[in-house]
Design a protein around this motif. Structure first.
Motif, PDB file in Angstrom:
ATOM      1  N   THR A   1      30.028  -0.867  -0.940  1.00 36.66           N
ATOM      2  CA  THR A   1      29.199  -2.040  -0.618  1.00 36.66           C
ATOM      3  C   THR A   1      29.218  -2.358   0.866  1.00 36.66           C
ATOM      4  O   THR A   1      28.867  -3.472   1.265  1.00 36.66           O
ATOM      5  N   LEU A   2      29.598  -1.402   1.697  1.00 36.95           N
ATOM      6  CA  LEU A   2      29.698  -1.641   3.134  1.00 36.95           C
ATOM      7  C   LEU A   2      28.386  -2.125   3.757  1.00 36.95           C
ATOM      8  O   LEU A   2      28.409  -3.011   4.622  1.00 36.95           O
ATOM      9  N   PRO A   3      27.210  -1.581   3.364  1.00 37.45           N
ATOM     10  CA  PRO A   3      25.968  -2.102   3.962  1.00 37.45           C
ATOM     11  C   PRO A   3      25.764  -3.603   3.719  1.00 37.45           C
ATOM     12  O   PRO A   3      25.277  -4.313   4.593  1.00 37.45           O
ATOM     13  N   ILE A   4      26.141  -4.085   2.529  1.00 39.71           N
ATOM     14  CA  ILE A   4      25.966  -5.503   2.223  1.00 39.71           C
ATOM     15  C   ILE A   4      26.963  -6.349   3.003  1.00 39.71           C
ATOM     16  O   ILE A   4      26.599  -7.357   3.626  1.00 39.71           O
ATOM     17  N   THR A   5      28.222  -5.947   2.982  1.00 41.09           N
ATOM     18  CA  THR A   5      29.245  -6.760   3.661  1.00 41.09           C
ATOM     19  C   THR A   5      29.045  -6.768   5.170  1.00 41.09           C
ATOM     20  O   THR A   5      29.281  -7.789   5.822  1.00 41.09           O
ATOM     21  N   ARG A   6      28.628  -5.656   5.746  1.00 42.85           N
ATOM     22  CA  ARG A   6      28.379  -5.619   7.186  1.00 42.85           C
ATOM     23  C   ARG A   6      27.172  -6.459   7.576  1.00 42.85           C
ATOM     24  O   ARG A   6      27.187  -7.132   8.611  1.00 42.85           O
ATOM     25  N   LEU A   7      26.127  -6.388   6.765  1.00 44.07           N
ATOM     26  CA  LEU A   7      24.923  -7.154   7.085  1.00 44.07           C
ATOM     27  C   LEU A   7      25.211  -8.651   7.093  1.00 44.07           C
ATOM     28  O   LEU A   7      24.684  -9.394   7.929  1.00 44.07           O
ATOM     29  N   GLY A   8      26.041  -9.124   6.175  1.00 49.40           N
ATOM     30  CA  GLY A   8      26.372 -10.546   6.118  1.00 49.40           C
ATOM     31  C   GLY A   8      27.650 -10.914   6.828  1.00 49.40           C
ATOM     32  O   GLY A   8      28.048 -12.077   6.815  1.00 49.40           O
ATOM     33  N   LYS A   9      28.287  -9.907   7.459  1.00 55.72           N
ATOM     34  CA  LYS A   9      29.597 -10.109   8.108  1.00 55.72           C
ATOM     35  C   LYS A   9      30.559 -10.771   7.131  1.00 55.72           C
ATOM     36  O   LYS A   9      31.155 -11.816   7.391  1.00 55.72           O
ATOM     37  N   LEU A  10      30.715 -10.115   5.977  1.00 56.83           N
ATOM     38  CA  LEU A  10      31.572 -10.612   4.913  1.00 56.83           C
ATOM     39  C   LEU A  10      32.844  -9.779   4.834  1.00 56.83           C
ATOM     40  O   LEU A  10      32.869  -8.613   5.251  1.00 56.83           O
ATOM     41  N   SER A  11      33.874 -10.361   4.273  1.00 55.03           N
ATOM     42  CA  SER A  11      35.129  -9.654   4.090  1.00 55.03           C
ATOM     43  C   SER A  11      34.968  -8.523   3.084  1.00 55.03           C
ATOM     44  O   SER A  11      34.148  -8.595   2.152  1.00 55.03           O
ATOM     45  N   ARG A  12      35.775  -7.474   3.234  1.00 57.23           N
ATOM     46  CA  ARG A  12      35.758  -6.357   2.283  1.00 57.23           C
ATOM     47  C   ARG A  12      36.173  -6.815   0.889  1.00 57.23           C
ATOM     48  O   ARG A  12      35.870  -6.142  -0.098  1.00 57.23           O
ATOM     49  N   HIS A  13      36.853  -7.959   0.784  1.00 58.53           N
ATOM     50  CA  HIS A  13      37.290  -8.456  -0.525  1.00 58.53           C
ATOM     51  C   HIS A  13      36.099  -8.838  -1.413  1.00 58.53           C
ATOM     52  O   HIS A  13      36.253  -8.939  -2.630  1.00 58.53           O
TER      53      HIS A  13
END
Length: 382
Positions: A104-116
Protein backbone atom coordinates in the motif's frame (compact mmCIF):
# COMPACT_ATOMS: atom_id res chain seq x y z
CA UNK A 1 -46.92 2.48 -24.70
CA UNK A 2 -48.73 0.63 -22.00
CA UNK A 3 -46.77 -0.76 -19.09
CA UNK A 4 -47.91 -2.94 -16.24
CA UNK A 5 -45.88 -3.32 -13.08
CA UNK A 6 -47.05 -5.71 -10.40
CA UNK A 7 -45.92 -5.21 -6.83
CA UNK A 8 -46.48 -7.45 -3.82
CA UNK A 9 -47.85 -5.44 -0.89
CA UNK A 10 -50.55 -7.38 0.95
CA UNK A 11 -51.98 -8.06 -2.45
CA UNK A 12 -51.14 -6.85 -5.94
CA UNK A 13 -50.70 -3.31 -7.20
CA UNK A 14 -50.96 -2.69 -10.93
CA UNK A 15 -50.21 0.56 -12.75
CA UNK A 16 -50.58 1.37 -16.39
CA UNK A 17 -49.20 4.09 -18.65
CA UNK A 18 -46.11 5.15 -16.73
CA UNK A 19 -46.66 8.89 -16.89
CA UNK A 20 -45.58 11.33 -14.18
CA UNK A 21 -48.79 11.20 -12.15
CA UNK A 22 -49.03 7.42 -12.20
CA UNK A 23 -45.35 7.07 -11.34
CA UNK A 24 -45.75 9.47 -8.42
CA UNK A 25 -48.68 7.46 -7.11
CA UNK A 26 -46.72 4.22 -7.42
CA UNK A 27 -43.70 5.73 -5.67
CA UNK A 28 -45.86 6.96 -2.83
CA UNK A 29 -47.16 3.46 -2.18
CA UNK A 30 -45.31 0.99 0.05
CA UNK A 31 -43.18 -0.86 -2.50
CA UNK A 32 -42.35 -4.38 -1.37
CA UNK A 33 -41.20 -6.62 -4.21
CA UNK A 34 -41.37 -5.94 -7.94
CA UNK A 35 -42.28 -8.87 -10.15
CA UNK A 36 -40.35 -9.37 -13.41
CA UNK A 37 -42.59 -9.15 -16.45
CA UNK A 38 -40.29 -9.27 -19.47
CA UNK A 39 -37.23 -11.23 -20.54
CA UNK A 40 -34.73 -8.78 -19.02
CA UNK A 41 -36.48 -8.74 -15.66
CA UNK A 42 -36.69 -12.53 -15.58
CA UNK A 43 -32.94 -12.79 -16.21
CA UNK A 44 -32.34 -10.50 -13.24
CA UNK A 45 -34.75 -12.47 -11.08
CA UNK A 46 -32.99 -15.73 -11.97
CA UNK A 47 -29.63 -14.15 -11.08
CA UNK A 48 -31.00 -13.07 -7.73
CA UNK A 49 -32.32 -16.56 -7.07
CA UNK A 50 -29.05 -18.19 -8.18
CA UNK A 51 -26.96 -15.94 -5.93
CA UNK A 52 -29.08 -16.61 -2.84
CA UNK A 53 -28.38 -20.02 -1.32
CA UNK A 54 -31.50 -21.19 0.57
CA UNK A 55 -29.32 -23.34 2.88
CA UNK A 56 -26.78 -20.63 3.62
CA UNK A 57 -26.12 -19.13 7.02
CA UNK A 58 -27.51 -15.76 5.90
CA UNK A 59 -30.74 -17.37 4.76
CA UNK A 60 -31.10 -19.14 8.11
CA UNK A 61 -30.41 -15.91 9.97
CA UNK A 62 -33.08 -14.03 8.00
CA UNK A 63 -35.67 -16.59 9.12
CA UNK A 64 -35.13 -15.76 12.78
CA UNK A 65 -37.56 -13.42 14.51
CA UNK A 66 -36.52 -9.78 14.84
CA UNK A 67 -34.87 -9.61 18.28
CA UNK A 68 -32.99 -12.96 18.14
CA UNK A 69 -31.70 -12.00 14.68
CA UNK A 70 -30.53 -8.60 15.96
CA UNK A 71 -28.89 -10.22 18.96
CA UNK A 72 -26.98 -12.51 16.63
CA UNK A 73 -25.95 -9.56 14.44
CA UNK A 74 -24.71 -7.68 17.53
CA UNK A 75 -22.64 -10.69 18.55
CA UNK A 76 -21.18 -10.92 15.02
CA UNK A 77 -20.31 -7.22 15.07
CA UNK A 78 -18.59 -7.55 18.45
CA UNK A 79 -16.57 -10.48 17.11
CA UNK A 80 -15.60 -8.54 13.98
CA UNK A 81 -14.44 -5.51 15.97
CA UNK A 82 -12.49 -7.71 18.37
CA UNK A 83 -10.80 -9.49 15.46
CA UNK A 84 -9.92 -6.14 13.89
CA UNK A 85 -8.24 -4.82 17.02
CA UNK A 86 -6.36 -8.08 17.71
CA UNK A 87 -5.23 -8.54 14.10
CA UNK A 88 -3.91 -4.98 14.00
CA UNK A 89 -1.79 -5.52 17.10
CA UNK A 90 -0.66 -9.02 16.06
CA UNK A 91 0.66 -7.58 12.80
CA UNK A 92 2.39 -4.77 14.68
CA UNK A 93 3.98 -6.86 17.44
CA UNK A 94 5.08 -9.59 15.00
CA UNK A 95 6.72 -7.06 12.68
CA UNK A 96 4.51 -7.93 9.66
CA UNK A 97 3.43 -4.31 9.22
CA UNK A 98 6.67 -3.40 7.48
CA UNK A 99 6.23 -6.20 4.96
CA UNK A 100 2.56 -5.48 4.24
CA UNK A 101 3.12 -1.72 4.06
CA UNK A 102 5.02 -2.11 0.78
CA UNK A 103 1.81 -3.21 -0.96
CA UNK A 104 0.00 0.00 0.00
CA UNK A 105 3.01 2.30 -0.36
CA UNK A 106 1.41 4.42 -3.15
CA UNK A 107 -1.55 5.23 -0.88
CA UNK A 108 0.45 5.94 2.26
CA UNK A 109 2.99 8.08 0.41
CA UNK A 110 0.34 10.09 -1.39
CA UNK A 111 -1.35 10.97 1.91
CA UNK A 112 1.89 11.06 3.93
CA UNK A 113 0.47 8.41 6.23
CA UNK A 114 2.25 6.05 8.58
CA UNK A 115 3.08 2.54 7.36
CA UNK A 116 0.86 1.27 10.21
CA UNK A 117 -2.22 2.26 8.15
CA UNK A 118 -1.25 -0.02 5.25
CA UNK A 119 -2.68 -3.36 6.49
CA UNK A 120 -6.04 -1.67 7.19
CA UNK A 121 -6.27 -0.63 3.54
CA UNK A 122 -5.80 -4.25 2.49
CA UNK A 123 -8.38 -5.42 5.01
CA UNK A 124 -10.87 -2.83 3.68
CA UNK A 125 -11.50 -5.02 0.63
CA UNK A 126 -12.82 -7.71 2.98
CA UNK A 127 -14.34 -5.80 5.92
CA UNK A 128 -14.50 -2.06 6.59
CA UNK A 129 -15.37 -2.70 10.26
CA UNK A 130 -12.23 -4.80 10.82
CA UNK A 131 -10.09 -2.22 8.98
CA UNK A 132 -11.40 0.68 11.06
CA UNK A 133 -10.92 -1.31 14.27
CA UNK A 134 -7.30 -1.89 13.31
CA UNK A 135 -6.80 1.81 12.68
CA UNK A 136 -8.24 2.98 15.99
CA UNK A 137 -6.12 0.47 17.90
CA UNK A 138 -3.03 1.97 16.26
CA UNK A 139 -4.18 5.46 17.18
CA UNK A 140 -4.79 4.45 20.80
CA UNK A 141 -1.26 3.04 20.97
CA UNK A 142 0.25 6.25 19.56
CA UNK A 143 1.32 4.73 16.25
CA UNK A 144 -0.78 7.07 14.10
CA UNK A 145 -2.14 10.56 14.65
CA UNK A 146 -5.74 11.73 14.53
CA UNK A 147 -5.19 13.13 11.02
CA UNK A 148 -3.93 9.77 9.82
CA UNK A 149 -6.80 7.98 11.54
CA UNK A 150 -9.59 10.10 10.05
CA UNK A 151 -7.96 10.21 6.61
CA UNK A 152 -7.57 6.43 6.65
CA UNK A 153 -11.19 5.90 7.72
CA UNK A 154 -12.34 7.93 4.69
CA UNK A 155 -10.06 5.86 2.45
CA UNK A 156 -11.31 2.59 3.97
CA UNK A 157 -14.90 3.75 3.41
CA UNK A 158 -14.15 4.18 -0.29
CA UNK A 159 -12.02 1.06 -0.77
CA UNK A 160 -14.62 -1.17 0.92
CA UNK A 161 -16.98 -0.38 -1.97
CA UNK A 162 -14.79 -2.47 -4.28
CA UNK A 163 -15.99 -5.58 -2.46
CA UNK A 164 -19.56 -4.77 -3.54
CA UNK A 165 -18.84 -3.93 -7.19
CA UNK A 166 -19.34 -7.50 -8.49
CA UNK A 167 -22.68 -7.68 -6.66
CA UNK A 168 -23.69 -4.34 -8.16
CA UNK A 169 -22.31 -4.68 -11.69
CA UNK A 170 -22.35 -8.30 -12.86
CA UNK A 171 -26.07 -9.17 -12.48
CA UNK A 172 -27.15 -5.91 -14.15
CA UNK A 173 -24.56 -6.41 -16.86
CA UNK A 174 -25.85 -9.91 -17.60
CA UNK A 175 -29.38 -8.60 -17.96
CA UNK A 176 -28.77 -5.17 -19.53
CA UNK A 177 -25.74 -5.97 -21.72
CA UNK A 178 -22.04 -5.28 -21.53
CA UNK A 179 -22.34 -1.61 -22.42
CA UNK A 180 -24.29 -1.19 -19.19
CA UNK A 181 -21.68 -3.27 -17.34
CA UNK A 182 -18.83 -1.08 -18.61
CA UNK A 183 -20.75 2.09 -17.78
CA UNK A 184 -21.69 0.98 -14.26
CA UNK A 185 -18.23 -0.33 -13.45
CA UNK A 186 -16.52 2.70 -15.00
CA UNK A 187 -18.62 5.19 -13.05
CA UNK A 188 -18.31 3.38 -9.72
CA UNK A 189 -14.57 2.71 -10.12
CA UNK A 190 -13.88 6.30 -11.19
CA UNK A 191 -15.88 7.71 -8.27
CA UNK A 192 -13.95 5.54 -5.77
CA UNK A 193 -10.54 6.32 -7.30
CA UNK A 194 -11.14 10.08 -7.45
CA UNK A 195 -12.46 10.08 -3.87
CA UNK A 196 -9.39 8.23 -2.55
CA UNK A 197 -6.88 10.42 -4.40
CA UNK A 198 -8.50 13.73 -3.45
CA UNK A 199 -8.94 12.65 0.18
CA UNK A 200 -5.24 11.82 0.45
CA UNK A 201 -4.11 15.01 -1.29
CA UNK A 202 -6.32 17.28 0.83
CA UNK A 203 -5.15 15.54 4.00
CA UNK A 204 -1.49 15.90 3.06
CA UNK A 205 -1.45 19.34 1.46
CA UNK A 206 -3.84 21.13 3.81
CA UNK A 207 -4.25 19.37 7.15
CA UNK A 208 -0.78 17.85 7.16
CA UNK A 209 1.01 21.11 6.35
CA UNK A 210 -1.04 23.02 8.90
CA UNK A 211 -0.33 20.35 11.52
CA UNK A 212 -4.03 19.74 12.18
CA UNK A 213 -4.62 16.45 13.99
CA UNK A 214 -0.92 15.69 14.47
CA UNK A 215 -0.68 16.71 18.11
CA UNK A 216 -1.39 13.21 19.53
CA UNK A 217 1.43 11.38 17.79
CA UNK A 218 4.04 10.80 20.56
CA UNK A 219 5.19 7.74 18.66
CA UNK A 220 8.86 7.56 19.71
CA UNK A 221 8.24 7.51 23.47
CA UNK A 222 5.36 5.03 23.27
CA UNK A 223 7.26 2.70 20.95
CA UNK A 224 10.13 2.58 23.44
CA UNK A 225 7.76 1.67 26.28
CA UNK A 226 6.11 -1.04 24.16
CA UNK A 227 9.38 -2.66 23.23
CA UNK A 228 10.26 -2.86 26.90
CA UNK A 229 6.87 -4.44 27.72
CA UNK A 230 7.17 -6.88 24.85
CA UNK A 231 10.52 -8.16 26.09
CA UNK A 232 9.10 -8.46 29.59
CA UNK A 233 5.64 -9.91 28.95
CA UNK A 234 5.95 -11.97 25.79
CA UNK A 235 4.13 -11.86 22.45
CA UNK A 236 0.49 -12.64 23.31
CA UNK A 237 0.51 -10.73 26.56
CA UNK A 238 1.80 -7.67 24.71
CA UNK A 239 -0.95 -8.02 22.09
CA UNK A 240 -3.61 -8.23 24.79
CA UNK A 241 -2.20 -5.32 26.79
CA UNK A 242 -2.33 -3.10 23.72
CA UNK A 243 -5.79 -4.24 22.71
CA UNK A 244 -7.87 -4.40 25.89
CA UNK A 245 -8.28 -0.64 26.45
CA UNK A 246 -9.42 -0.11 22.85
CA UNK A 247 -11.80 -3.06 23.02
CA UNK A 248 -13.36 -1.83 26.24
CA UNK A 249 -14.06 1.59 24.76
CA UNK A 250 -15.35 0.22 21.43
CA UNK A 251 -17.84 -2.12 23.08
CA UNK A 252 -18.91 0.62 25.50
CA UNK A 253 -20.00 2.80 22.57
CA UNK A 254 -21.23 -0.05 20.38
CA UNK A 255 -23.93 -1.42 22.68
CA UNK A 256 -26.07 1.73 23.17
CA UNK A 257 -25.65 2.83 19.53
CA UNK A 258 -26.66 -0.57 18.20
CA UNK A 259 -29.65 -0.63 20.58
CA UNK A 260 -30.76 2.79 19.28
CA UNK A 261 -30.44 1.78 15.62
CA UNK A 262 -32.28 -1.50 16.27
CA UNK A 263 -35.12 0.30 18.05
CA UNK A 264 -35.48 2.73 15.15
CA UNK A 265 -35.69 -0.20 12.76
CA UNK A 266 -38.19 -2.06 14.95
CA UNK A 267 -40.53 0.92 15.16
CA UNK A 268 -40.31 1.66 11.43
CA UNK A 269 -37.94 4.62 11.47
CA UNK A 270 -35.70 3.35 8.69
CA UNK A 271 -38.64 2.08 6.66
CA UNK A 272 -40.15 5.56 6.80
CA UNK A 273 -36.82 7.12 5.86
CA UNK A 274 -36.36 4.74 2.91
CA UNK A 275 -39.77 5.77 1.58
CA UNK A 276 -39.27 9.48 2.28
CA UNK A 277 -35.79 9.86 0.77
CA UNK A 278 -36.80 9.24 -2.86
CA UNK A 279 -39.63 11.77 -2.45
CA UNK A 280 -37.24 14.39 -1.11
CA UNK A 281 -34.79 13.92 -3.98
CA UNK A 282 -36.69 13.97 -7.27
CA UNK A 283 -34.78 14.53 -10.49
CA UNK A 284 -36.77 16.38 -13.14
CA UNK A 285 -34.24 15.58 -15.87
CA UNK A 286 -34.77 11.83 -15.45
CA UNK A 287 -37.59 9.93 -17.18
CA UNK A 288 -40.84 9.81 -15.17
CA UNK A 289 -40.32 6.06 -14.70
CA UNK A 290 -37.57 6.94 -12.19
CA UNK A 291 -40.30 7.91 -9.72
CA UNK A 292 -41.15 4.21 -9.52
CA UNK A 293 -37.70 2.64 -10.00
CA UNK A 294 -35.89 4.61 -7.27
CA UNK A 295 -38.43 3.85 -4.50
CA UNK A 296 -38.30 0.19 -5.55
CA UNK A 297 -34.51 0.38 -5.33
CA UNK A 298 -34.84 1.54 -1.71
CA UNK A 299 -35.72 -2.08 -0.85
CA UNK A 300 -32.77 -3.59 -2.73
CA UNK A 301 -30.69 -3.05 -5.85
CA UNK A 302 -32.25 -6.11 -7.47
CA UNK A 303 -35.74 -4.76 -6.83
CA UNK A 304 -34.94 -1.45 -8.52
CA UNK A 305 -33.13 -3.16 -11.37
CA UNK A 306 -36.11 -5.46 -12.04
CA UNK A 307 -38.43 -2.43 -12.04
CA UNK A 308 -36.14 -0.75 -14.58
CA UNK A 309 -35.98 -3.97 -16.62
CA UNK A 310 -39.78 -4.07 -16.80
CA UNK A 311 -39.78 -0.60 -18.32
CA UNK A 312 -36.99 -1.57 -20.74
CA UNK A 313 -38.92 -4.61 -21.93
CA UNK A 314 -42.01 -2.49 -22.50
CA UNK A 315 -40.01 0.05 -24.52
CA UNK A 316 -40.73 2.90 -22.08
CA UNK A 317 -37.04 3.64 -21.42
CA UNK A 318 -33.72 2.68 -22.98
CA UNK A 319 -30.95 0.68 -21.31
CA UNK A 320 -28.85 3.84 -21.05
CA UNK A 321 -31.67 5.64 -19.25
CA UNK A 322 -32.08 2.66 -16.89
CA UNK A 323 -28.38 2.76 -15.98
CA UNK A 324 -28.56 6.49 -15.21
CA UNK A 325 -31.69 5.99 -13.07
CA UNK A 326 -30.04 3.17 -11.11
CA UNK A 327 -26.93 5.29 -10.48
CA UNK A 328 -29.00 8.21 -9.20
CA UNK A 329 -31.07 5.76 -7.17
CA UNK A 330 -27.88 4.56 -5.47
CA UNK A 331 -27.13 8.12 -4.38
CA UNK A 332 -30.52 8.37 -2.69
CA UNK A 333 -31.06 4.90 -1.24
CA UNK A 334 -27.58 3.62 -0.29
CA UNK A 335 -26.94 6.21 2.48
CA UNK A 336 -30.03 5.01 4.37
CA UNK A 337 -28.82 1.41 4.37
CA UNK A 338 -25.30 2.46 5.37
CA UNK A 339 -26.61 4.62 8.19
CA UNK A 340 -28.68 1.69 9.40
CA UNK A 341 -25.87 -0.87 9.38
CA UNK A 342 -22.67 1.20 9.60
CA UNK A 343 -23.35 3.92 12.17
CA UNK A 344 -22.90 1.64 15.24
CA UNK A 345 -19.44 0.64 13.98
CA UNK A 346 -18.39 4.24 13.27
CA UNK A 347 -19.55 5.36 16.71
CA UNK A 348 -17.89 2.40 18.42
CA UNK A 349 -14.60 3.04 16.65
CA UNK A 350 -14.45 6.83 16.80
CA UNK A 351 -16.82 7.86 19.60
CA UNK A 352 -20.29 9.45 19.39
CA UNK A 353 -19.40 12.88 17.98
CA UNK A 354 -16.57 11.95 15.61
CA UNK A 355 -18.24 8.66 14.63
CA UNK A 356 -21.53 10.29 13.65
CA UNK A 357 -19.73 13.03 11.72
CA UNK A 358 -17.53 10.54 9.87
CA UNK A 359 -20.46 8.23 9.03
CA UNK A 360 -22.51 11.10 7.58
CA UNK A 361 -19.63 12.89 5.82
CA UNK A 362 -18.38 9.64 4.26
CA UNK A 363 -21.81 9.16 2.68
CA UNK A 364 -21.89 12.75 1.48
CA UNK A 365 -18.50 12.30 -0.18
CA UNK A 366 -19.63 9.05 -1.82
CA UNK A 367 -22.73 10.74 -3.21
CA UNK A 368 -20.75 13.77 -4.41
CA UNK A 369 -18.14 11.83 -6.37
CA UNK A 370 -20.72 9.39 -7.72
CA UNK A 371 -22.80 12.37 -8.87
CA UNK A 372 -19.81 13.92 -10.66
CA UNK A 373 -18.93 10.69 -12.47
CA UNK A 374 -22.58 9.96 -13.35
CA UNK A 375 -22.95 13.44 -14.85
CA UNK A 376 -19.80 12.80 -16.90
CA UNK A 377 -21.40 9.58 -18.21
CA UNK A 378 -24.57 11.48 -19.12
CA UNK A 379 -22.54 14.05 -21.07
CA UNK A 380 -20.78 11.23 -22.92
CA UNK A 381 -23.99 9.34 -23.71
CA UNK A 382 -26.43 12.15 -24.38
Amino acid sequence: MEKRAAVDDMGQLETSTPGPRQAENAAAMSVKRVRPEGETGKILASERHRNSDPDSYKSWKRKLSFWPRKGLILFELMVVITIGVLVGQILEVSGCVKMLSWVTLPITRLGKLSRHTGPAFLMAFQSGAVANSMLVSHRDCGQISNRELYTSVYVVSALSLFAHLPTFVVPIGIAFGWEATAALFGVRFSAIAVQVVLTLLVSRQIFGRLGIGEELRGRDVITEVREHRQRKNGFWRTVWQRSKLTLRRLLFYLLPTFALMTSLEYYGGFEWLAKAMPQLFTFDFLPPQSLFVIPAQALSLYNGAIAAANFIDSGSITTQQAVIIILFGSMVTAPVRTLKHGLPTYVAVLGPRAGTFMAVSAQVLRMLFLLICTCALMVYWF
